[in-house]
Scaffold this motif. Structure first.
Motif, PDB file in Angstrom:
ATOM      1  N   MET A   1       0.532  -1.375   0.031  1.00 37.19           N
ATOM      2  CA  MET A   1       0.019   0.144  -0.115  1.00 37.19           C
ATOM      3  C   MET A   1       0.652   1.041  -0.451  1.00 37.19           C
ATOM      4  SD  MET A   1      -3.318  -0.702   2.736  1.00 37.19           S
ATOM      5  CE  MET A   1      -2.219  -0.948   4.161  1.00 37.19           C
ATOM      6  N   SER A   2       0.207   1.953  -0.591  1.00 34.51           N
ATOM      7  CA  SER A   2       1.365   3.559  -0.645  1.00 34.51           C
ATOM      8  C   SER A   2      -0.046   4.854  -0.352  1.00 34.51           C
ATOM      9  CB  SER A   2       2.039   3.779  -2.234  1.00 34.51           C
ATOM     10  OG  SER A   2       1.916   4.733  -2.544  1.00 34.51           O
ATOM     11  N   ASN A   3       0.921   5.685   0.160  1.00 28.93           N
ATOM     12  CA  ASN A   3      -0.007   6.898   0.726  1.00 28.93           C
ATOM     13  C   ASN A   3      -0.027   7.600   0.015  1.00 28.93           C
ATOM     14  OD1 ASN A   3      -1.516   5.603   3.029  1.00 28.93           O
ATOM     15  ND2 ASN A   3       0.897   6.749   4.369  1.00 28.93           N
ATOM     16  N   LEU A   4       0.301   7.530  -1.247  1.00 29.84           N
ATOM     17  CA  LEU A   4       1.009   8.485  -2.164  1.00 29.84           C
ATOM     18  C   LEU A   4       0.135   8.761  -2.938  1.00 29.84           C
ATOM     19  CD1 LEU A   4       4.320   7.623  -4.171  1.00 29.84           C
ATOM     20  CD2 LEU A   4       3.141   9.633  -3.807  1.00 29.84           C
ATOM     21  N   LEU A   5      -1.511   7.668  -3.219  1.00 31.52           N
ATOM     22  CA  LEU A   5      -2.721   7.720  -4.032  1.00 31.52           C
ATOM     23  C   LEU A   5      -3.457   9.089  -2.869  1.00 31.52           C
ATOM     24  CD1 LEU A   5      -1.588   5.021  -4.294  1.00 31.52           C
ATOM     25  CD2 LEU A   5      -4.101   4.471  -4.702  1.00 31.52           C
ATOM     26  N   LEU A   6      -3.526   8.945  -1.767  1.00 30.27           N
ATOM     27  CA  LEU A   6      -4.256  10.124  -0.968  1.00 30.27           C
ATOM     28  C   LEU A   6      -4.084  11.877  -1.549  1.00 30.27           C
ATOM     29  CD1 LEU A   6      -4.197   8.852   2.328  1.00 30.27           C
ATOM     30  CD2 LEU A   6      -6.489   8.987   0.704  1.00 30.27           C
ATOM     31  N   TRP A   7      -2.850  12.504  -1.245  1.00 27.31           N
ATOM     32  CA  TRP A   7      -1.686  13.550  -2.105  1.00 27.31           C
ATOM     33  C   TRP A   7      -2.538  14.483  -3.181  1.00 27.31           C
ATOM     34  CZ3 TRP A   7       0.449  15.314   2.235  1.00 27.31           C
ATOM     35  CH2 TRP A   7       0.913  15.187   2.733  1.00 27.31           C
ATOM     36  N   GLY A  55       4.496  -0.840 -10.592  1.00 30.37           N
ATOM     37  CA  GLY A  55       3.242  -1.724 -10.137  1.00 30.37           C
ATOM     38  C   GLY A  55       1.660  -0.431 -10.259  1.00 30.37           C
ATOM     39  N   ILE A  56       1.109  -1.545 -10.574  1.00 29.71           N
ATOM     40  CA  ILE A  56       0.044  -0.466  -9.911  1.00 29.71           C
ATOM     41  C   ILE A  56      -0.285  -0.238  -8.068  1.00 29.71           C
ATOM     42  CG2 ILE A  56      -2.558  -1.164  -9.650  1.00 29.71           C
ATOM     43  CD1 ILE A  56      -2.789  -2.977 -12.403  1.00 29.71           C
ATOM     44  N   GLN A  57       0.100   0.989  -8.393  1.00 29.34           N
ATOM     45  CA  GLN A  57      -0.497   1.233  -6.357  1.00 29.34           C
ATOM     46  C   GLN A  57      -1.975   0.630  -5.566  1.00 29.34           C
ATOM     47  OE1 GLN A  57       2.780   1.720  -4.596  1.00 29.34           O
ATOM     48  NE2 GLN A  57       2.791   0.576  -6.461  1.00 29.34           N
ATOM     49  N   THR A  58      -2.058   0.396  -4.611  1.00 27.96           N
ATOM     50  CA  THR A  58      -3.458   0.540  -3.965  1.00 27.96           C
ATOM     51  C   THR A  58      -3.677   1.088  -2.545  1.00 27.96           C
ATOM     52  OG1 THR A  58      -3.490  -1.526  -3.531  1.00 27.96           O
ATOM     53  CG2 THR A  58      -4.197  -1.789  -5.233  1.00 27.96           C
ATOM     54  N   LEU A  59      -4.143   1.135  -1.828  1.00 31.46           N
ATOM     55  CA  LEU A  59      -4.354   1.687  -0.700  1.00 31.46           C
ATOM     56  C   LEU A  59      -5.914   1.047   0.046  1.00 31.46           C
ATOM     57  CD1 LEU A  59      -2.900   3.841   1.639  1.00 31.46           C
ATOM     58  CD2 LEU A  59      -4.189   5.352   0.836  1.00 31.46           C
ATOM     59  N   ASN A  60      -5.777   0.992   0.935  1.00 26.51           N
ATOM     60  CA  ASN A  60      -6.339   0.108   1.950  1.00 26.51           C
ATOM     61  C   ASN A  60      -7.285   1.898   2.754  1.00 26.51           C
ATOM     62  OD1 ASN A  60      -7.773  -1.724   0.089  1.00 26.51           O
ATOM     63  ND2 ASN A  60      -6.254  -2.646   1.408  1.00 26.51           N
ATOM     64  N   VAL A  61      -8.290   2.277   2.638  1.00 26.93           N
ATOM     65  CA  VAL A  61      -8.357   3.225   3.744  1.00 26.93           C
ATOM     66  C   VAL A  61      -8.596   3.031   4.650  1.00 26.93           C
ATOM     67  CG1 VAL A  61      -9.931   5.476   4.396  1.00 26.93           C
ATOM     68  CG2 VAL A  61      -8.937   5.112   1.706  1.00 26.93           C
ATOM     69  N   GLY A  62      -8.385   2.926   6.360  1.00 22.60           N
ATOM     70  CA  GLY A  62      -8.504   2.512   7.449  1.00 22.60           C
ATOM     71  C   GLY A  62      -7.630   0.615   7.433  1.00 22.60           C
ATOM     72  N   ASN A  63      -7.147   0.392   6.901  1.00 27.29           N
ATOM     73  CA  ASN A  63      -6.845  -0.478   6.955  1.00 27.29           C
ATOM     74  C   ASN A  63      -7.820  -1.572   6.729  1.00 27.29           C
ATOM     75  OD1 ASN A  63      -4.038  -0.425   6.686  1.00 27.29           O
ATOM     76  ND2 ASN A  63      -3.808  -0.471   8.727  1.00 27.29           N
ATOM     77  N   TRP A  64      -9.107  -1.342   5.909  1.00 30.43           N
ATOM     78  CA  TRP A  64      -9.418  -2.393   5.669  1.00 30.43           C
ATOM     79  C   TRP A  64      -9.471  -3.105   4.532  1.00 30.43           C
ATOM     80  CZ3 TRP A  64     -14.217  -4.041   8.494  1.00 30.43           C
ATOM     81  CH2 TRP A  64     -14.534  -3.289   9.887  1.00 30.43           C
ATOM     82  N   PRO A  65      -9.683  -3.846   4.068  1.00 31.08           N
ATOM     83  CA  PRO A  65      -9.233  -5.040   2.881  1.00 31.08           C
ATOM     84  C   PRO A  65     -10.334  -5.115   2.252  1.00 31.08           C
ATOM     85  CG  PRO A  65      -9.620  -6.613   4.908  1.00 31.08           C
ATOM     86  CD  PRO A  65     -10.090  -5.119   5.833  1.00 31.08           C
ATOM     87  N   ILE A 484      -7.611  -6.954 -11.130  1.00 30.77           N
ATOM     88  CA  ILE A 484      -8.097  -7.578 -10.336  1.00 30.77           C
ATOM     89  C   ILE A 484      -6.790  -8.413  -9.001  1.00 30.77           C
ATOM     90  CG2 ILE A 484      -9.530  -9.478  -9.763  1.00 30.77           C
ATOM     91  CD1 ILE A 484     -10.983  -9.497 -12.245  1.00 30.77           C
ATOM     92  N   GLN A 485      -5.235  -8.620  -8.810  1.00 35.91           N
ATOM     93  CA  GLN A 485      -4.795  -9.024  -8.726  1.00 35.91           C
ATOM     94  C   GLN A 485      -4.595  -7.866  -7.727  1.00 35.91           C
ATOM     95  OE1 GLN A 485      -2.115 -11.344 -10.540  1.00 35.91           O
ATOM     96  NE2 GLN A 485      -3.727 -13.145 -11.381  1.00 35.91           N
ATOM     97  N   ALA A 486      -3.518  -6.790  -8.390  1.00 37.56           N
ATOM     98  CA  ALA A 486      -3.316  -6.249  -7.587  1.00 37.56           C
ATOM     99  C   ALA A 486      -4.362  -5.610  -6.096  1.00 37.56           C
ATOM    100  CB  ALA A 486      -2.630  -4.020  -8.490  1.00 37.56           C
ATOM    101  N   VAL A 487      -5.691  -5.255  -7.222  1.00 38.16           N
ATOM    102  CA  VAL A 487      -6.816  -5.169  -5.288  1.00 38.16           C
ATOM    103  C   VAL A 487      -6.823  -5.915  -4.660  1.00 38.16           C
ATOM    104  CG1 VAL A 487      -9.014  -4.384  -4.977  1.00 38.16           C
ATOM    105  CG2 VAL A 487      -7.414  -3.921  -7.167  1.00 38.16           C
ATOM    106  N   LEU A 488      -7.073  -6.840  -5.449  1.00 33.44           N
ATOM    107  CA  LEU A 488      -7.350  -8.256  -4.207  1.00 33.44           C
ATOM    108  C   LEU A 488      -6.680  -8.681  -3.697  1.00 33.44           C
ATOM    109  CD1 LEU A 488     -10.505  -9.301  -5.649  1.00 33.44           C
ATOM    110  CD2 LEU A 488     -10.408  -7.522  -4.021  1.00 33.44           C
ATOM    111  N   LYS A 489      -4.984  -8.986  -3.864  1.00 35.46           N
ATOM    112  CA  LYS A 489      -3.808  -9.330  -3.271  1.00 35.46           C
ATOM    113  C   LYS A 489      -4.139 -10.793  -3.105  1.00 35.46           C
ATOM    114  CE  LYS A 489      -1.904  -5.961  -2.239  1.00 35.46           C
ATOM    115  NZ  LYS A 489      -3.383  -4.971  -2.469  1.00 35.46           N
ATOM    116  N   GLU A 490      -4.756 -11.520  -4.784  1.00 38.60           N
ATOM    117  CA  GLU A 490      -5.055 -12.788  -5.215  1.00 38.60           C
ATOM    118  C   GLU A 490      -3.759 -13.173  -5.657  1.00 38.60           C
ATOM    119  OE1 GLU A 490      -8.689 -13.805  -6.944  1.00 38.60           O
ATOM    120  OE2 GLU A 490      -9.635 -13.340  -4.923  1.00 38.60           O
TER     121      GLU A 490
END
Length: 490
Positions: A1-7, A55-65, A484-490
């Protein structure tokens, strides 16, 4: 996860809130806005580099998967659009210092300018459909204020129409989201892609896909849902018009691009064929309007509609070449439309008229402005080696590859008519006997226009530098499993 997405979302959000507290201090409003928008460009550039290298960056806000919480996702497509948005915003902001007027500046203009960027960047970055709706609403509420700010008769009239259309569109959006959730049990786009694939070619999903097509078609001004755009875009002052022209319809196009490559591919024979015919209708309406009018604003406004049609047609073909061409064309069109509206604003500031029959001979007094406009016209029409060429070339190539000869011919003819419509401004306004204006010195508003023109030319002649980023974006659209793999980490 990367907080860069929030900026790209947090920077304009915090800036907008801060600016609310001192609306009458114009100098600080300008300074803080400029600093924030410049920081936004830096943050967006860093994010694009991170996506390209890691590669694709994701951030789960509040650490909710995912798919249970709010997920932000940035692939190359999203990062490219956020960076382009930031660059256009800085140019429009700099132009505002000279053109928006002191009265508007003291009535929260810069706050709502930043709130609009929150909505646009959020829409490009979100990873679920409900938050796409939320960011759409942030963008739209900001646009209502920017459209009506100033309170002229035309602004009040067109704001009522614009608000009514978008309230209906937003209601349809909620209905579409509710139906999709009832069928699939999720709104996370990566999870939706899995669920829709498992359900197969269900008729109810096709109905829902068409409903989303209507919603995003209203936002993107696709035929026959374009009717609100010419009036609404004619009303606001030039910097707001440039911001709208460069960004708002493109959010609708992006939404179609994302959902009809990731989600609604189960019945492509129907949905994407329908998209193709709507796109052709959009192109035809756009070029007819652009050719018919002698008003500079309307000419460029109808060129927005024509360009949206070209992009939607590229999406409908769904081949790597067509998607690559669509992304190339989308990025350059964002810059080009914002720049052309700023050009029109400069010409209006000199002549006090938008009617190209009321003035001529600007080239004798403003040769740099004239030749800059000429280059912009060539770029808009897709004349090589300028920025509009590569996108249209790839879309036309994909059309021929799929044996869509008629559709390819329509796009090629539309390019000629687009060139004619813009050259009509150049030939009538810049050539001929000097009349209809008094010579005055160009002020600083020409600087952001030149900045965008140089950027557009550089984009065209150094396309090999941009292509790896676009290729990354296309690879995700062609192979949704990467997303899908980047978001769901499958």
């Amino acid at each position: 996860m990367s907080n860069l997405l929030l900026w790209p979302i947090l920077i304009p959000l915090v800036t907008a809130i801060i600016l609310i507290f001192f609306p009458k201090h114009v100098f600080w409003q300008r300074a803080v806005s400029t600093l924030a928008t410049t920081s936004l460009i830096v943050a967006s550039s860093v994010l694009l580099y991170r996506v390209h290298t890691n590669g694709i960056q994701t951030l789960n806000v509040g650490n909710w998967p995912a798919p249970f919480g709010i997920t932000l996702v940035s692939d190359s497509l999203s990062a490219l659009l956020v960076l382009t948005t930031s660059i256009i915003a800085l140019a429009c902001l700099m132009y505002s210092f000279y053109a928006i007027g002191h009265k508007r500046e003291t009535f929260y203009y810069y706050s709502f300018f930043q709130f609009l960027l929150v909505g646009v960047n959020g829409a490009f970055t979100t990873g679920d459909l409900f938050n796409l709706f939320v960011f759409f609403e942030v963008m739209l509420m900001s646009s209502y204020v920017l459209l009506v700010l100033g309170g002229t008769k035309i602004q009040l009239r067109e704001t009522i129409k614009y608000t009514l259309v978008n309230v209906i569109s937003s209601a349809l959006f909620v209905v579409a989201v509710a139906y999709l959730y009832a069928v699939t049990g999720t709104l996370n786009m990566a999870h939706l892609a899995q669920r829709i694939h498992d359900l197969g070619s269900s008729p109810i999903l096709t109905v829902i896909a068409v409903l989303f097509m209507i919603v995003f078609g209203l936002k993107g001004a696709i035929f026959p849902l374009y009717f609100w755009l010419p009036g609404a875009y004619y009303a606001p002052p030039t910097p707001v018009l440039a911001l709208f022209g460069g960004l708002l319809t493109k959010v609708g196009v992006y939404s179609i691009l994302r959902t009809f490559t990731l989600l609604f591919t189960h019945d492509a024979m129907y949905t994407h064929t329908l998209l193709a015919w709507l796109a052709l209708g959009t192109i035809v309406i756009g070029v007819i309007g652009a050719v018919a009018y002698n008003d500079m604003r309307y000419i460029v406004i109808y060129n927005i509609i024509a360009a949206v049609g070209v992009m939607i047609f590229g999406i409908s073909i769904m081949t790597p070449d067509s998607l690559e061409g669509t992304i190339f064309y989308l990025l350059q069109d964002m810059v080009m439309k914002a720049m052309l509206f700023l050009f029109v604003g400069i010409v209006f500031s000199i002549t006090r008229s938008n009617d190209i029959r009321s003035f001529s001979g600007l080239m004798t007094s403003y040769p740099l402005l004239g030749w800059a406009f000429f280059i912009a016209a060539l770029s808009l029409a897709g004349i090589p080696p300028f920025s509009g060429f590569i996108g249209k070339l790839l879309i036309v190539k994909a059309s021929f590859d799929q044996h869509l000869i008629f559709e390819a011919v329509v796009i090629l003819l539309s390019s000629l008519l687009v060139l004619y419509s813009i050259m009509k401004i150049f030939m009538n306004g810049f050539w001929g006997e000097k009349k209809g204006f008094e010579q005055k010195k160009l002020d600083g508003r020409f600087v952001p226009v030149l900045f965008l023109l140089v950027l557009s030319v550089a984009y065209g002649v150094s396309i090999e530098f941009v292509r790896p980023f676009v290729a990354d974006a296309v690879s995700v659209l062609v192979d949704p499993s990467m997303y899908i793999q980047a978001v769901l980490k499958e």
